[in-house]
Write an enzyme that holds these catalytic residues in place. Structure first.
Site, mmCIF file in Angstrom:
data_model
loop_
_atom_site.group_PDB
_atom_site.id
_atom_site.type_symbol
_atom_site.label_atom_id
_atom_site.label_comp_id
_atom_site.label_asym_id
_atom_site.label_seq_id
_atom_site.Cartn_x
_atom_site.Cartn_y
_atom_site.Cartn_z
ATOM 1 N N ASN A 95 -15.241 -15.408 -11.057
ATOM 2 C CA ASN A 95 -14.628 -14.830 -12.259
ATOM 3 C C ASN A 95 -15.631 -13.817 -12.798
ATOM 4 O O ASN A 95 -16.610 -14.177 -13.443
ATOM 5 C CB ASN A 95 -14.339 -15.937 -13.275
ATOM 6 C CG ASN A 95 -13.688 -15.405 -14.540
ATOM 7 O OD1 ASN A 95 -13.529 -14.200 -14.717
ATOM 8 N ND2 ASN A 95 -13.318 -16.302 -15.436
ATOM 9 N N LYS A 111 -19.025 -15.821 -13.284
ATOM 10 C CA LYS A 111 -18.942 -17.282 -13.194
ATOM 11 C C LYS A 111 -18.523 -17.613 -11.769
ATOM 12 O O LYS A 111 -17.695 -16.903 -11.188
ATOM 13 C CB LYS A 111 -17.889 -17.831 -14.160
ATOM 14 C CG LYS A 111 -18.276 -17.766 -15.609
ATOM 15 C CD LYS A 111 -17.194 -18.405 -16.468
ATOM 16 C CE LYS A 111 -17.426 -18.110 -17.936
ATOM 17 N NZ LYS A 111 -16.201 -18.260 -18.718
ATOM 18 N N ASP A 122 -3.939 -13.349 -13.854
ATOM 19 C CA ASP A 122 -3.611 -14.046 -15.105
ATOM 20 C C ASP A 122 -2.176 -13.802 -15.548
ATOM 21 O O ASP A 122 -1.586 -14.605 -16.257
ATOM 22 C CB ASP A 122 -4.523 -13.517 -16.222
ATOM 23 C CG ASP A 122 -5.663 -14.470 -16.509
ATOM 24 O OD1 ASP A 122 -5.971 -15.277 -15.628
ATOM 25 O OD2 ASP A 122 -6.235 -14.402 -17.609
#
Length: 403
Positions: free
Chosen positions: A7, A14, A147
């Site tokens: 991410n 991350k 997303d």
């Protein structure tokens, strides 16, 4: 199969390395302050935490450090980078083009770039992570998980705004929704906990963190969600305003003599709970703590915050002509019995009955049903796991192409 989940943010990456056989997280961490002084890598294996202070000028250097750490003699969890079978990436915006996760190729990279104006803070950073992975792990398949994809089933009546239609035609201005991977994961997991088929249920999922959104999931498909063209619409959030009269920004700009960009920053970074608390905090834990100590203003902020969530749940129960389950997830949703209790107190007309003890016990990563046995609508807490969802999609796509 081992999947590295990435991410990539504007100044951080991350990551999690997941062994898909048993879905075990081998390690996870974050490279933070990329391109800023004081950059470092925080790497976790089981319960051990390691911090590596290192200058990280760009995303490629950050990913290089992450990969070196994965194979490090002391800190590593694999012997060779060849043990990474695939990389899964979170991408914030897929526009209208991407309705599901896809394998990365040149065309996909170009399409992500093309929708970047819709998510200028996120997509360019996501792209940097993808390009770095392709360079540093040549020959390893990369998959992108959007997303926005889960919300692409929303019908026109819910996604079109009542503004001149030409703006949709020219600029694709419409409701896109966000947190889709989280809403997809928790709705699926809630059905499993209830022992029912997702395709038979009407579920309202509440992703309540610093950013927050509600989604109406009817028979496994999203039919509406509270975030809109950007993540600014909908609920009151940590620093975002959520819904407000569109005339207000113009009024403030005129009165205060500020630019559109300054106004945008105020609505995104200085509003919500932070704005209401006069800059005291954007963290609901601080607001709750102050309210419990008798701070009347913080009590009011809690009321405003909870009321907006309850209003959306009521609206989505109407949109789906009923609701079987309400799910709370993300930082506040998973860990605030106060928020869940207060929100559910508005929903007694739907037949919602909360089990006080279960509600108070279901925190810190626990999942389960927190409504009473005779509650007509089941209420659940499901800790979100977007990384696992990304890893599952990656595995499925890579196996399909026979890699």
């Amino acid at each position: 199969m081992r999947v590295l989940v990435i991410n990539s943010g504007s100044s951080s990456i991350k990551y999690q390395l997941i062994e898909m056989d048993g879905e075990k997280v081998l390690c996870k961490g974050i490279a933070e302050r990329i391109g800023i002084e004081g950059s470092r890598l925080v790497h976790r294996v089981n319960d051990e935490k390691y911090v590596i202070e290192r200058e990280l000028p760009d995303h490629e250097e950050a990913l290089k450090l992450i990969l070196n750490t994965l194979v490090d003699e002391k800190l590593g969890v694999i012997k060779d980078l060849k043990e990474i079978d695939a990389v899964g990436h979170r991408v914030v915006h897929g526009g209208e083009r991407f309705k599901e996760s896809v394998l990365v190729d040149e065309e996909v990279l170009k399409a992500i770039e093309e929708v970047s104006p819709l998510a200028p803070l996120h997509n360019p950073a996501n792209l940097m992570g993808i390009k770095a992975a392709m360079k540093l792990l040549p020959g390893v398949p990369n998959v992108v998980v959007f997303d926005t994809a889960f919300h692409q089933t929303i019908p026109q009546k819910a996604y079109l705004y009542a503004i001149p239609y030409e703006y949709y035609e020219k600029h694709r201005i419409r409701r896109y929704g966000f947190h889709g991977t989280s809403h997809r994961y928790v709705s699926k997991r809630a059905a499993e906990i209830l022992g029912k088929k997702l395709e038979e249920l009407k579920i309202i999922t509440c992703h309540i963190g610093n950013g927050a959104s509600v989604a109406a999931v009817k028979y496994g498909k999203c039919v509406d969600t509270s975030m809109g063209f950007t993540p600014l619409e909908g609920l009151v959030m940590g620093t975002r305003s959520g819904d407000l009269d569109p005339a207000i920004p113009f009024f403030i700009m005129e009165k205060e003599g500020i630019s559109p960009q300054e106004m945008y920053d105020i609505l995104n970074k200085k509003s919500g709970v932070y704005g209401l608390s006069k800059g005291f905090s954007s963290d609901m834990r601080d607001i709750e703590e102050a309210a419990l100590k008798g701070d009347e203003w913080c009590k009011l902020i809690l009321d405003i915050y909870h009321y907006r969530i309850a209003k959306y749940i009521g609206a989505y129960a109407a949109a789906m002509n009923g609701v079987d389950a309400i799910v709370f997830t993300a930082g506040v949703g998973e860990n605030s019995p106060i928020t869940r209790e207060d929100v559910c107190s508005y929903l007694e007309f739907l037949g919602v009955k909360l089990d006080k003890q279960k509600n108070e016990e279901t925190i810190r990563g626990k999942e389960g049903i927190i409504s009473t046995l005779d509650s007509r609508v089941k209420v659940l807490v499901v800790p979100t796991n977007e990384e696992l969802m990304i890893a599952r999609d990656t595995k499925e796509i890579v196996e399909k192409i026979g890699r």
